[in-house]
Structures are given as structure tokens and as C-alpha cells.
Design a protein around this motif. Structure first.
Motif, PDB file in Angstrom:
ATOM      1  N   PHE A 104      78.375 -20.937 106.584  1.00 29.00           N
ATOM      2  CA  PHE A 104      77.499 -20.425 105.533  1.00 29.00           C
ATOM      3  C   PHE A 104      77.331 -21.515 104.476  1.00 29.00           C
ATOM      4  CE2 PHE A 104      80.829 -19.458 102.351  1.00 29.00           C
ATOM      5  CZ  PHE A 104      81.967 -19.425 103.171  1.00 29.00           C
ATOM      6  N   THR A 105      76.422 -21.268 103.573  1.00 23.36           N
ATOM      7  CA  THR A 105      76.134 -22.263 102.527  1.00 23.36           C
ATOM      8  C   THR A 105      76.393 -21.659 101.157  1.00 23.36           C
ATOM      9  OG1 THR A 105      74.439 -23.309 103.893  1.00 23.36           O
ATOM     10  CG2 THR A 105      74.335 -23.730 101.525  1.00 23.36           C
ATOM     11  N   VAL A 106      77.021 -22.453 100.325  1.00 22.80           N
ATOM     12  CA  VAL A 106      77.306 -22.003  98.960  1.00 22.80           C
ATOM     13  C   VAL A 106      76.447 -22.799  97.986  1.00 22.80           C
ATOM     14  CG1 VAL A 106      79.051 -21.964  97.154  1.00 22.80           C
ATOM     15  CG2 VAL A 106      79.650 -21.280  99.465  1.00 22.80           C
ATOM     16  N   HIS A 107      75.710 -22.078  97.158  1.00 26.26           N
ATOM     17  CA  HIS A 107      74.960 -22.731  96.084  1.00 26.26           C
ATOM     18  C   HIS A 107      75.797 -22.666  94.817  1.00 26.26           C
ATOM     19  CE1 HIS A 107      71.639 -22.902  98.780  1.00 26.26           C
ATOM     20  NE2 HIS A 107      71.478 -21.581  98.837  1.00 26.26           N
ATOM     21  N   LEU A 108      75.858 -23.759  94.111  1.00 29.81           N
ATOM     22  CA  LEU A 108      76.668 -23.853  92.903  1.00 29.81           C
ATOM     23  C   LEU A 108      75.761 -23.713  91.688  1.00 29.81           C
ATOM     24  CD1 LEU A 108      78.799 -26.873  94.137  1.00 29.81           C
ATOM     25  CD2 LEU A 108      79.349 -24.435  94.313  1.00 29.81           C
ATOM     26  N   ALA A 109      75.876 -22.593  90.998  1.00 27.93           N
ATOM     27  CA  ALA A 109      74.916 -22.272  89.935  1.00 27.93           C
ATOM     28  C   ALA A 109      74.999 -23.256  88.773  1.00 27.93           C
ATOM     29  CB  ALA A 109      75.154 -20.844  89.439  1.00 27.93           C
ATOM     30  N   ARG A 110      76.188 -23.712  88.439  1.00 26.58           N
ATOM     31  CA  ARG A 110      76.298 -24.565  87.252  1.00 26.58           C
ATOM     32  C   ARG A 110      75.905 -26.009  87.532  1.00 26.58           C
ATOM     33  NH1 ARG A 110      82.032 -23.143  84.595  1.00 26.58           N
ATOM     34  NH2 ARG A 110      82.177 -21.089  85.505  1.00 26.58           N
ATOM     35  N   SER A 111      76.348 -26.540  88.651  1.00 29.94           N
ATOM     36  CA  SER A 111      76.038 -27.941  88.949  1.00 29.94           C
ATOM     37  C   SER A 111      74.713 -28.098  89.672  1.00 29.94           C
ATOM     38  CB  SER A 111      77.152 -28.540  89.813  1.00 29.94           C
ATOM     39  OG  SER A 111      77.178 -27.879  91.069  1.00 29.94           O
ATOM     40  N   GLY A 112      74.226 -27.002  90.267  1.00 24.62           N
ATOM     41  CA  GLY A 112      72.955 -27.073  90.972  1.00 24.62           C
ATOM     42  C   GLY A 112      73.082 -27.582  92.394  1.00 24.62           C
ATOM     43  N   GLY A 113      74.271 -27.950  92.839  1.00 23.47           N
ATOM     44  CA  GLY A 113      74.431 -28.465  94.187  1.00 23.47           C
ATOM     45  C   GLY A 113      74.643 -27.368  95.211  1.00 23.47           C
ATOM     46  N   SER A 114      74.779 -27.781  96.456  1.00 25.18           N
ATOM     47  CA  SER A 114      75.055 -26.842  97.551  1.00 25.18           C
ATOM     48  C   SER A 114      76.144 -27.430  98.429  1.00 25.18           C
ATOM     49  CB  SER A 114      73.801 -26.601  98.397  1.00 25.18           C
ATOM     50  OG  SER A 114      72.837 -25.912  97.644  1.00 25.18           O
ATOM     51  N   VAL A 115      76.933 -26.540  99.026  1.00 20.80           N
ATOM     52  CA  VAL A 115      78.014 -26.965  99.911  1.00 20.80           C
ATOM     53  C   VAL A 115      77.912 -26.166 101.202  1.00 20.80           C
ATOM     54  CG1 VAL A 115      80.522 -27.031 100.232  1.00 20.80           C
ATOM     55  CG2 VAL A 115      79.541 -27.489  97.969  1.00 20.80           C
ATOM     56  N   ASP A 116      77.829 -26.881 102.321  1.00 12.74           N
ATOM     57  CA  ASP A 116      77.862 -26.202 103.618  1.00 12.74           C
ATOM     58  C   ASP A 116      79.315 -25.975 104.007  1.00 12.74           C
ATOM     59  OD1 ASP A 116      75.105 -26.100 103.942  1.00 12.74           O
ATOM     60  OD2 ASP A 116      75.041 -28.160 104.703  1.00 12.74           O
ATOM     61  N   VAL A 117      79.617 -24.756 104.399  1.00 13.39           N
ATOM     62  CA  VAL A 117      80.997 -24.423 104.795  1.00 13.39           C
ATOM     63  C   VAL A 117      81.003 -24.179 106.296  1.00 13.39           C
ATOM     64  CG1 VAL A 117      82.970 -22.904 104.394  1.00 13.39           C
ATOM     65  CG2 VAL A 117      81.308 -23.294 102.554  1.00 13.39           C
ATOM     66  N   PRO A 118      81.502 -25.143 107.082  1.00 16.60           N
ATOM     67  CA  PRO A 118      81.513 -24.957 108.541  1.00 16.60           C
ATOM     68  C   PRO A 118      82.493 -23.863 108.958  1.00 16.60           C
ATOM     69  CG  PRO A 118      81.955 -27.252 107.892  1.00 16.60           C
ATOM     70  CD  PRO A 118      82.093 -26.397 106.668  1.00 16.60           C
ATOM     71  N   ALA A 119      82.318 -23.393 110.186  1.00 17.92           N
ATOM     72  CA  ALA A 119      83.313 -22.478 110.759  1.00 17.92           C
ATOM     73  C   ALA A 119      84.646 -23.208 110.804  1.00 17.92           C
ATOM     74  CB  ALA A 119      82.875 -22.061 112.161  1.00 17.92           C
ATOM     75  N   ASN A 120      85.708 -22.454 110.643  1.00 16.57           N
ATOM     76  CA  ASN A 120      87.073 -22.986 110.734  1.00 16.57           C
ATOM     77  C   ASN A 120      87.470 -23.884 109.561  1.00 16.57           C
ATOM     78  OD1 ASN A 120      87.240 -21.683 113.234  1.00 16.57           O
ATOM     79  ND2 ASN A 120      86.318 -23.474 114.231  1.00 16.57           N
ATOM     80  N   ILE A 121      86.613 -24.007 108.556  1.00 21.65           N
ATOM     81  CA  ILE A 121      86.992 -24.720 107.333  1.00 21.65           C
ATOM     82  C   ILE A 121      86.946 -23.696 106.206  1.00 21.65           C
ATOM     83  CG2 ILE A 121      86.371 -26.526 105.679  1.00 21.65           C
ATOM     84  CD1 ILE A 121      87.276 -27.710 108.258  1.00 21.65           C
ATOM     85  N   SER A 122      87.988 -23.655 105.402  1.00 23.57           N
ATOM     86  CA  SER A 122      87.990 -22.661 104.336  1.00 23.57           C
ATOM     87  C   SER A 122      86.992 -23.052 103.251  1.00 23.57           C
ATOM     88  CB  SER A 122      89.383 -22.525 103.730  1.00 23.57           C
ATOM     89  OG  SER A 122      89.653 -23.622 102.879  1.00 23.57           O
ATOM     90  N   LEU A 123      86.535 -22.057 102.538  1.00 20.52           N
ATOM     91  CA  LEU A 123      85.604 -22.314 101.436  1.00 20.52           C
ATOM     92  C   LEU A 123      86.254 -23.248 100.422  1.00 20.52           C
ATOM     93  CD1 LEU A 123      83.185 -21.878  99.594  1.00 20.52           C
ATOM     94  CD2 LEU A 123      84.103 -19.618  99.000  1.00 20.52           C
TER      95      LEU A 123
END
Ligand code: FES
Length: 395
Positions: free
Chosen positions: A310-329
Motif C-alpha cells: 500500500f502507499t502512505v501519503h504524508l500530509a505534513r511533508s507532502g511526500g509518499s512512501v510505498d510500503v511493500p508486502a512483508n515490510i512493516s510500515l
């Protein structure tokens, strides 16, 4: 909540005394304050804030060690009575640090464990007699299972004013309010039957109902009584929680109908209670609630193996982080230089609590309660993931 110590001590029942048998550790709430209740091997009952003074983990997740309660995170032990730290496993030869679990007044009386919102530890001596419970305790009593209702105390008290005892009509019952949220329901038909309910304001919108039925009964009668009262309390709970959907009658009328539907003249009241359908005004919302529960349940089943990306959008910094399977958030955030304060990294201490602004989290922690999970506006990023393809976090 009123500041502790700023008002006269007001006592509240937290659980049946029997709930602490065999080293059981009981978690509960009073006006939103998480509390842990436990009985030491010498019989002393303790009510403490449910938070380890070391790193904030819930003590109710810990272990009963006879005369101490041990936090499950770092193993620190806190003594029955004053809550003082007695041992730190990582430093067995050093003296224990001078910190304490936060203790509350605690007393076992009338078959319940009570506490009061007072900073005065001597308040324990001021526990007042509660006549209805004192009279009940002078004879045998049948304990009823505690029922938790998602409604405030005033609504529950109002609903219980329509409570109907087994083998009685509504007109034959009267409800009397005694001290500290204690309600006594008595039959006026000369049958001398009664039930006593003690209300615990767990938090805003959540009330716990403890109860006993005074009198001497054999084993079969006790079981039948417990089942019958449970059916009635469940009807009260369901009608209150579905009150927003009841259109054909006022809440009190709906409750009276539901209680009447579960009444019986049979010696085993529960069978008759189950055989009679609830009135439509109450039954329809319950059908919808059952469907909703099934939908939630199947969604949970389907997500049990979810570990997908899944993908996490970071509201304060404006960036995004892709979270692969088997990797913790948490690991994915760290890999992108996003620091989140953590402690246990097991989902038990609450340190990494993060607000969710959009998307639906998949909770895997032991910190949030059911209400907080359902709200979906916060999550523990150390262990939880996402049900939706994206999440927006307040980071
Ligand atoms: Fe303890 Fe996440 S770090 S709950």
C-alpha cells in the motif's frame, strides 16, 4: 472528568469480586480512565491506573506474580498496596527505582470491587453503606454477568426504569434508585422478587451494568435466572444501541415490548424468551445490526492474511512512501527518513500513535480499544497496515 479530590468521594463498582479469582487481571474504565484491577495472593484488592510508570504499557497486559504485578514489556514489578516498583529484571542487583504505579482507592464490598474519584487515600474508610446491597448480601445472591452498553449512564438508567422482572408485568415492577448508581427493581405483586443493578460510567457513551438477584435458589433456578436476566439486559442493550433506528415507538415503549417478549412463565425462562420474536420496531434494527456484524466479520476474515503493498501519503511533508508486502510500515517510513517516536514496537505501548487523515487502517495492535479501532482516525504504525490501497497520515 472532575478533578480527583475536588468533590466528595463517590464510589463506583468496577467488577464483581469473583472476576479476580485465580489471579485474573481485570481491565476496565471509569469516566474514560483506564484502570487495572487485581487481587494479590494475600487477598488485598488493587485498583491502579492501567499504565506502567516506566514506558506507559498497559499493566493489564502484564502478569500476576503473587504480591506484585509485572509489566509485560520490560518486566518491572509493582507491589500490591502502594504500587512501588520492587524489581527490574535487567538490573537484578541494583535497587529498584523510586517510582510507583498510580494507585486508586480500592475496596471489596457487597460482592463488588469499588473505587472512588478521590485523591484522598483515607477515603477507603468512608465507604458508605448501600442499604439495598447490604440487605441483599444478608441472603444468598445470584450474580449476573456484566453487560456493556454503548450509551451514557443517564440513558441506561432511564431504560432500566422499564425493566421487567421474570414472572411479572411491567405494572407490577417498581424501580428505586439508591446510592451511587444503584438501581433496585422490585416486584409489587407480593412475590418479593427483585434485582439490583449497579451502573459503572466507563466513559462517555459507554456504561457497564453489574447486577445481582437476591434470594436462595438451587443450581437450576440460578442458571434459569441468569439466562432470563441476560436476555432482558441484552434487549435493553440492543434497543439502546439501535435507538437511532427505532421509529415506531419511543425508546421506553420499545424496551417494554422487548422485555415483555422475553418474559415467560415457564420454569426455564430462557427457552421461552428465545422462542418469542422481538417486536418489529426493535427486531428490524437488530436484523440490520446482525447483517452489519456479519459484513464486518467477513471483512476481517478476508483481511486476515492481508500483508499486501500500500502507499502512505504524508500530509505534513507532502511526500509518499510505498510500503511493500512483508515490510512493516514503520520500517518503510524509516527507510524514507521519516522518524516516528517508538518504544515497544509491538503495538502495546501506544508511543507510535499516529493520526489517520484518509484511508482505512488495518489494526494489529493491542493498544486501541474497539471504539478507537472503529473510528479509524488513528493507528499504531509499528505493527498496523492498511485495508485501503492508500493511507494519508499526519506525518
Ligand atoms: Fe509501542 Fe508502537 S511503539 S505501540
Amino acid at each position: 472528568m472532575a478533578e480527583r479530590g475536588q468533590e466528595a468521594a463517590r464510589w463506583y463498582a468496577l467488577c464483581a469480586a469473583g472476576a479476580l479469582d485465580n489471579g485474573a487481571i481485570h481491565r476496565t474504565e471509569l469516566h474514560g480512565e483506564g484502570l487495572v484491577v487485581w487481587r494479590a495472593d494475600d487477598g488485598r484488592v488493587n485498583v491502579w491506573e492501567d499504565r506502567c510508570p516506566h514506558r506507559g504499557v498497559r499493566l493489564s497486559l502484564g502478569h500476576h506474580r503473587g504480591d506484585t504485578l509485572q509489566c509485560q514489556y520490560h518486566g518491572w514489578r509493582f507491589a500490591s498496596g502502594d504500587g512501588a516498583c520492587r524489581a527490574v529484571p535487567a538490573h537484578p542487583k541494583a535497587s529498584a527505582p523510586p517510582i510507583h504505579a498510580t494507585t486508586w482507592p480500592a475496596i471489596e464490598r457487597y460482592g463488588f470491587v469499588w473505587t472512588c474519584e478521590s485523591a484522598d487515600r483515607a477515603a477507603t474508610a468512608a465507604f458508605p453503606p448501600i442499604d439495598a446491597l447490604a440487605a441483599a448480601q444478608s441472603q444468598d445472591c445470584v450474580p449476573l454477568r456484566t453487560t456493556t452498553i454503548d450509551a451514557d449512564l443517564a440513558s441506561v438508567r432511564h431504560a432500566l426504569s422499564a425493566y421487567v422482572l421474570p414472572h411479572a408485568d411491567a405494572a407490577e415492577c417498581a424501580v428505586f434508585e439508591c446510592e451511587f448508581g444503584t438501581l433496585t427493581v422490585e416486584s409489587l405483586d407480593g412475590a418479593a422478587s427483585s434485582a439490583i443493578f449497579v451502573l459503572q460510567p466507563a466513559r462517555a457513551g459507554k456504561t457497564r451494568v453489574h447486577g445481582v438477584v437476591p434470594g436462595e435458589f438451587d443450581a437450576a433456578q440460578r442458571l434459569a435466572l441468569q439466562r432470563t436476566h441476560q436476555a432482558r439486559l441484552n434487549a435493553v442493550r440492543d434497543a439502546l444501541e439501535a435507538a437511532g433506528h427505532v421509529q415506531a415507538a419511543s425508546l421506553t415503549e420499545a424496551l417494554t415490548e422487548a422485555l415483555a417478549a422475553s418474559s415467560t412463565d415457564a420454569p426455564e425462562p430462557n427457552r421461552a424468551a428465545r422462542a418469542q420474536p422481538l417486536p418489529v420496531a426493535v427486531a428490524m434494527p437488530l436484523v440490520r445490526m446482525d447483517a452489519a456484524r456479519r459484513a464486518v466479520s467477513s471483512a476481517v476474515d478476508a483481511s486476515r492474511d492481508e500483508g499486501g503493498p500500500f502507499t502512505v501519503h504524508l500530509a505534513r511533508s507532502g511526500g509518499s512512501v510505498d510500503v511493500p508486502a512483508n515490510i512493516s510500515l514503520l520500517d518503510a517510513l524509516r527507510a524514507h527518513g521519516v522518524e516516528v517516536p517508538t518504544s515497544c514496537e509491538q503495538g502495546v505501548c501506544g508511543t507510535c500513535l499516529t493520526r489517520v487523515l484518509d484511508g482505512e487502517p488495518l489494526h494489529r495492535d493491542a493498544w486501541l480499544d474497539a471504539r478507537e479501532r472503529a473510528a479509524g482516525d488513528c493507528m499504531m504504525v509499528c505493527v498496523s497496515r492498511a485495508r485501503t490501497p492508500t493511507l494519508t497520515l499526519d506525518l
